[in-house]
Design an enzyme around this catalytic site. Sequence first.
Site, PDB file in Angstrom:
ATOM      1  N   HIS A  98       0.898  -1.160   0.226  1.00 48.14           N
ATOM      2  CA  HIS A  98      -0.087   0.050  -0.017  1.00 48.14           C
ATOM      3  C   HIS A  98       0.988   1.326  -0.124  1.00 48.14           C
ATOM      4  CE1 HIS A  98      -2.814   3.229   1.151  1.00 48.14           C
ATOM      5  NE2 HIS A  98      -3.693   2.395   0.773  1.00 48.14           N
ATOM      6  N   GLU A 168      -4.095   1.907  -7.341  1.00 45.87           N
ATOM      7  CA  GLU A 168      -4.287   2.982  -6.683  1.00 45.87           C
ATOM      8  C   GLU A 168      -3.413   4.290  -6.865  1.00 45.87           C
ATOM      9  OE1 GLU A 168      -6.671   1.842  -2.901  1.00 45.87           O
ATOM     10  OE2 GLU A 168      -4.500   1.581  -2.154  1.00 45.87           O
TER      11      GLU A 168
HETATM   12  P1  PGA Z   1      -9.384   6.237   0.097  1.00 37.95           P
HETATM   13  O1  PGA Z   1      -8.326   4.963   0.279  1.00 37.95           O
HETATM   14  O2  PGA Z   1     -10.723   5.570  -0.298  1.00 37.95           O
HETATM   15  O3  PGA Z   1      -9.438   7.009   1.467  1.00 37.95           O
HETATM   16  O4  PGA Z   1      -8.901   7.183  -0.930  1.00 37.95           O
HETATM   17  C1  PGA Z   1      -7.879   4.067  -0.681  1.00 37.95           C
HETATM   18  C2  PGA Z   1      -6.882   3.284  -0.251  1.00 37.95           C
HETATM   19  O5  PGA Z   1      -5.685   3.898   0.178  1.00 37.95           O
HETATM   20  O6  PGA Z   1      -6.759   1.912  -0.054  1.00 37.95           O
END
Ligand code: PGA
Length: 254
Positions: A98, A168
């Site tokens: 992440h 992401e």
């Molecule tokens: P968010 O986070 O939905 O708050 O943008 C997503 C993530 O970091 O997994």
Amino acid sequence: MLIVANWKAYVEDLARAKQLLATARRLARNSEHEIVLAPPAPFLGALARPSSASQEKQTSDVAFSAQDISQTTGGAATGEVTAQVFAAAGATYAIVGHSERRAAGDTDEMIAEKLSHALAHGLTPILCIGERERDDDGRYLGFLREEMTRALEGFEPKERAKVIIAYEPLWAIGRSAADAISPDDLVEMALYIRKILAELLPGKTASRTKVLYGGSVEPADVRNLAVQTGVDGFLIGHESADPKAFADIIKLLS
Ligand code: PGA
């Protein structure tokens, strides 16, 4: 779809964690979506292991994921929570790489090692990839290719095929629907990620790999991001820690 609720450090109260679990179970029973909860580690232990057989059935409505796992496999490593411990506590998935862990120091080598520990202990890895920013020359595409390749190249194709990819982009994380990726761009990115997967996986396996999107998924944008964009689900951060917003998201996907 596969919906992963990454509670991050937003949920710090056990009563709230239990309320979120109850909401998730109800939603899982009433929809065709698969819901995976990623609570802080001690709460995962408390929520995923029912204290009596009668609760066993209820907890199986949802699955649990580690938010991160240790690079170590045990021994003298104070404070570390290993893949084996997460598996024993009831996790069946593990988020790896992440951006918030990469920002805290996770390197590509560490991420590859964490992937191997997750796989060795039967946890399905959810590998997060994403560019920090977009540029007009498409350098971010090369960056993504490298990020994915470096994480997966050390594994046999059979193992690579077990990894879920969560795209992401960093610029879209923790903001609001207006800042999320546009559906058109998501179509392009899902295709691009599948193209890289096709290079890393044999035959038709690549088309079976799940590709998720994460980054400011909210009730306001989730439908547009889901319809014909080519993703198999979402990794949801802040809105997954709010029972009403999370329920709205699941309902909008039904
Ligand atoms: P968010 O986070 O939905 O708050 O943008 C997503 C993530 O970091 O997994």
